[in-house]
Design an enzyme around this catalytic site. Structure first.
Site, PDB file in Angstrom:
ATOM      1  N   ASP A   1      -4.118   2.247  -2.642  1.00 24.47           N
ATOM      2  CA  ASP A   1      -4.657   0.956  -3.058  1.00 24.47           C
ATOM      3  C   ASP A   1      -3.909   0.586  -4.353  1.00 24.47           C
ATOM      4  O   ASP A   1      -3.295   1.463  -4.979  1.00 24.47           O
ATOM      5  CB  ASP A   1      -6.165   1.112  -3.313  1.00 24.47           C
ATOM      6  CG  ASP A   1      -6.767  -0.139  -3.892  1.00 24.47           C
ATOM      7  OD1 ASP A   1      -6.482  -1.227  -3.389  1.00 24.47           O
ATOM      8  OD2 ASP A   1      -7.545  -0.025  -4.877  1.00 24.47           O
ATOM      9  N   LEU A   2      -3.937  -0.673  -4.739  1.00 27.86           N
ATOM     10  CA  LEU A   2      -3.202  -1.089  -5.945  1.00 27.86           C
ATOM     11  C   LEU A   2      -4.119  -1.212  -7.170  1.00 27.86           C
ATOM     12  O   LEU A   2      -4.037  -0.431  -8.118  1.00 27.86           O
ATOM     13  CB  LEU A   2      -2.508  -2.437  -5.679  1.00 27.86           C
ATOM     14  CG  LEU A   2      -1.785  -3.067  -6.864  1.00 27.86           C
ATOM     15  CD1 LEU A   2      -0.574  -2.234  -7.282  1.00 27.86           C
ATOM     16  CD2 LEU A   2      -1.335  -4.489  -6.530  1.00 27.86           C
ATOM     17  N   ASP A   3      -5.024  -2.225  -7.113  1.00 30.28           N
ATOM     18  CA  ASP A   3      -5.870  -2.532  -8.272  1.00 30.28           C
ATOM     19  C   ASP A   3      -6.864  -1.391  -8.508  1.00 30.28           C
ATOM     20  O   ASP A   3      -7.660  -1.073  -7.626  1.00 30.28           O
ATOM     21  CB  ASP A   3      -6.630  -3.844  -8.018  1.00 30.28           C
ATOM     22  CG  ASP A   3      -5.689  -5.038  -7.860  1.00 30.28           C
ATOM     23  OD1 ASP A   3      -4.813  -5.207  -8.725  1.00 30.28           O
ATOM     24  OD2 ASP A   3      -5.821  -5.786  -6.879  1.00 30.28           O
TER      25      ASP A   3
ATOM     26  N   GLU B   1      -8.088   5.399  -3.239  1.00 37.79           N
ATOM     27  CA  GLU B   1      -8.892   4.164  -3.351  1.00 37.79           C
ATOM     28  C   GLU B   1      -9.915   4.248  -4.466  1.00 37.79           C
ATOM     29  O   GLU B   1     -10.497   5.304  -4.688  1.00 37.79           O
ATOM     30  CB  GLU B   1      -9.694   3.985  -2.057  1.00 37.79           C
ATOM     31  CG  GLU B   1      -9.210   2.912  -1.131  1.00 37.79           C
ATOM     32  CD  GLU B   1      -9.330   1.496  -1.670  1.00 37.79           C
ATOM     33  OE1 GLU B   1     -10.042   1.258  -2.660  1.00 37.79           O
ATOM     34  OE2 GLU B   1      -8.700   0.619  -1.085  1.00 37.79           O
ATOM     35  N   ASP B   2     -10.183   3.125  -5.136  1.00 37.01           N
ATOM     36  CA  ASP B   2     -11.235   3.123  -6.161  1.00 37.01           C
ATOM     37  C   ASP B   2     -12.472   2.329  -5.725  1.00 37.01           C
ATOM     38  O   ASP B   2     -13.472   2.326  -6.446  1.00 37.01           O
ATOM     39  CB  ASP B   2     -10.721   2.550  -7.482  1.00 37.01           C
ATOM     40  CG  ASP B   2     -10.453   1.061  -7.378  1.00 37.01           C
ATOM     41  OD1 ASP B   2      -9.922   0.619  -6.334  1.00 37.01           O
ATOM     42  OD2 ASP B   2     -10.799   0.334  -8.323  1.00 37.01           O
TER      43      ASP B   2
ATOM     44  N   THR C   1      -5.812  -3.798 -13.033  1.00 39.43           N
ATOM     45  CA  THR C   1      -5.796  -5.261 -13.086  1.00 39.43           C
ATOM     46  C   THR C   1      -7.206  -5.846 -13.046  1.00 39.43           C
ATOM     47  O   THR C   1      -7.365  -7.057 -13.218  1.00 39.43           O
ATOM     48  CB  THR C   1      -4.986  -5.826 -11.902  1.00 39.43           C
ATOM     49  OG1 THR C   1      -5.276  -5.016 -10.786  1.00 39.43           O
ATOM     50  CG2 THR C   1      -3.503  -5.816 -12.179  1.00 39.43           C
TER      51      THR C   1
ATOM     52  N   SER D   1      -3.175  -2.796   0.079  1.00 38.94           N
ATOM     53  CA  SER D   1      -3.973  -3.543  -0.909  1.00 38.94           C
ATOM     54  C   SER D   1      -4.514  -4.842  -0.335  1.00 38.94           C
ATOM     55  O   SER D   1      -3.877  -5.476   0.499  1.00 38.94           O
ATOM     56  CB  SER D   1      -3.079  -3.862  -2.121  1.00 38.94           C
ATOM     57  OG  SER D   1      -3.706  -4.797  -2.962  1.00 38.94           O
ATOM     58  N   ALA D   2      -5.670  -5.263  -0.845  1.00 44.05           N
ATOM     59  CA  ALA D   2      -6.256  -6.554  -0.448  1.00 44.05           C
ATOM     60  C   ALA D   2      -5.600  -7.712  -1.190  1.00 44.05           C
ATOM     61  O   ALA D   2      -5.789  -8.875  -0.835  1.00 44.05           O
ATOM     62  CB  ALA D   2      -7.747  -6.545  -0.767  1.00 44.05           C
TER      63      ALA D   2
ATOM     64  N   LYS E   1     -10.879  -5.033   3.936  1.00 46.95           N
ATOM     65  CA  LYS E   1     -11.625  -3.786   3.796  1.00 46.95           C
ATOM     66  C   LYS E   1     -13.102  -4.154   3.708  1.00 46.95           C
ATOM     67  O   LYS E   1     -13.412  -5.161   3.072  1.00 46.95           O
ATOM     68  CB  LYS E   1     -11.215  -3.045   2.511  1.00 46.95           C
ATOM     69  CG  LYS E   1      -9.734  -2.668   2.453  1.00 46.95           C
ATOM     70  CD  LYS E   1      -9.363  -2.163   1.045  1.00 46.95           C
ATOM     71  CE  LYS E   1      -7.863  -1.977   0.921  1.00 46.95           C
ATOM     72  NZ  LYS E   1      -7.421  -1.600  -0.435  1.00 46.95           N
TER      73      LYS E   1
ATOM     74  N   LYS F   1     -14.644  -5.642  -6.825  1.00 43.54           N
ATOM     75  CA  LYS F   1     -13.562  -4.660  -6.654  1.00 43.54           C
ATOM     76  C   LYS F   1     -13.288  -4.411  -5.174  1.00 43.54           C
ATOM     77  O   LYS F   1     -14.207  -4.122  -4.408  1.00 43.54           O
ATOM     78  CB  LYS F   1     -13.899  -3.354  -7.370  1.00 43.54           C
ATOM     79  CG  LYS F   1     -13.752  -3.495  -8.867  1.00 43.54           C
ATOM     80  CD  LYS F   1     -13.811  -2.177  -9.593  1.00 43.54           C
ATOM     81  CE  LYS F   1     -13.603  -2.415 -11.082  1.00 43.54           C
ATOM     82  NZ  LYS F   1     -13.961  -1.248 -11.878  1.00 43.54           N
TER      83      LYS F   1
HETATM   84  C1  BG6 Z   1      -8.150  -6.247  -4.705  1.00 39.96           C
HETATM   85  C2  BG6 Z   1      -8.990  -6.304  -5.962  1.00 39.96           C
HETATM   86  O1  BG6 Z   1      -7.189  -5.246  -4.822  1.00 39.96           O
HETATM   87  O2  BG6 Z   1      -7.492  -7.504  -4.503  1.00 39.96           O
HETATM   88  C3  BG6 Z   1      -9.960  -7.467  -5.881  1.00 39.96           C
HETATM   89  O3  BG6 Z   1      -9.696  -5.096  -6.119  1.00 39.96           O
HETATM   90  C4  BG6 Z   1      -9.200  -8.756  -5.628  1.00 39.96           C
HETATM   91  O4  BG6 Z   1     -10.695  -7.544  -7.085  1.00 39.96           O
HETATM   92  C5  BG6 Z   1      -8.368  -8.617  -4.359  1.00 39.96           C
HETATM   93  O5  BG6 Z   1     -10.115  -9.842  -5.489  1.00 39.96           O
HETATM   94  C6  BG6 Z   1      -7.550  -9.868  -4.041  1.00 39.96           C
HETATM   95  O6  BG6 Z   1      -6.589 -10.040  -5.041  1.00 39.96           O
HETATM   96  P1  BG6 Z   1      -5.670 -11.318  -5.209  1.00 39.96           P
HETATM   97  O7  BG6 Z   1      -4.594 -10.826  -6.154  1.00 39.96           O
HETATM   98  O8  BG6 Z   1      -5.098 -11.646  -3.857  1.00 39.96           O
HETATM   99  O9  BG6 Z   1      -6.496 -12.402  -5.756  1.00 39.96           O
HETATM  100 MG    MG Z   2      -8.867  -1.119  -5.898  1.00 46.03          MG
END
Ligand code: BG6
Ligand code: MG
Length: 215
Positions: free
Chosen positions: A7-9, A167-168, A15, A112-113, A143, A43
């Site tokens: 996962d990224l964030d 993943e967090d 972030t 990542s989402a 997810k 999140k």
């Molecule tokens: C996820 C974050 O990785 O990405 C969420 O944990 C965030 O908080 C989601 O809403 C979507 O991110 P973005 O950058 O497309 O707005």
């Molecule tokens: Mg995350």
């Protein structure tokens, strides 16, 4: 041979603090408070769903057409923070972990989402290191649906059972379980109790732990 899907964030970079600042400003402009506790609910959640949760908190009802400019505005502010990011914002232990995986020739993908994932990876100097990147632009189901990780496994040429997800977010651990992948939760063990393993933070990726999960 195993592979990793990150996962990224909250795993590679923190972030969440920038998402928080941008969502809070939006909430304040709409006339209500948005706290760090509220931010926890966002999140791992997609941008569109995040706005819906935020509006539920403020008890604000808007049409889909009214939501579009708010989504744009939030993302513009978020990106103003992202543009200033450097490799200093890679979470502790992650660079060392990626170096270790490279030496062992263990491939890794991003799952990542976020639709901003490639930009963020580029800003922190990690874009070229991932074998594959799957982000919010590639999936039709967010997810806890396993789609993002299943596409990641396919791009890595691995069976789901050979992939280890890091993943967090609870939704992310649920997605890993639904994909039948081993998972490492980063954060509170009580919240992430459905993960195969939980580490309190990314600096706990010790050699000892990696040997344990890889053998
Ligand atoms: C996820 C974050 O990785 O990405 C969420 O944990 C965030 O908080 C989601 O809403 C979507 O991110 P973005 O950058 O497309 O707005
Ligand atoms: Mg995350």
């Amino acid at each position: 041979m195993k592979a990793f899907i990150f996962d990224l964030d909250g795993v590679i970079v923190d972030t969440a603090k920038y998402h928080f600042l941008a969502w809070r400003n939006l909430a304040n402009e709409l006339g209500f408070e948005f706290t760090e506790e509220h931010n926890e609910l966002l999140k791992g959640v997609s941008r569109v769903r995040s706005l819906d949760i935020l509006l539920e908190i403020g008890k604000v009802e808007l049409t889909e057409a009214q939501k579009q400019p708010l989504l744009l505005k939030k993302n513009e502010e978020y990106l103003s923070y992202v543009y200033k990011m450097t490799s200093d914002e890679i979470l502790p232990g992650i660079s060392e972990l990626l170096d270790y995986l490279d030496t062992k020739k263990i491939p890794y993908a991003l799952g990542s989402a976020s639709k901003n994932a490639p930009l963020i990876l580029d800003k922190v100097g990690l874009l070229k290191r991932f074998t594959a990147i799957v982000d919010g632009n590639d999936v039709s189901k967010a997810k806890p649906d396993p789609e993002v990780f299943l596409i990641g496994a396919k791009k890595l040429n691995k069976k789901p059972e050979d992939c280890i997800v890091v993943e967090d977010a609870i939704a992310g651990i649920e997605a890993a379980n639904a994909a039948k992948m081993m998972s490492i939760g980063i954060g509170d063990a009580k919240l992430l109790s459905e993960a195969t393993y939980v580490l309190a933070n990314t600096s706990e990726f010790t050699l000892e732990f990696l040997n344990k999960i890889l053998n």
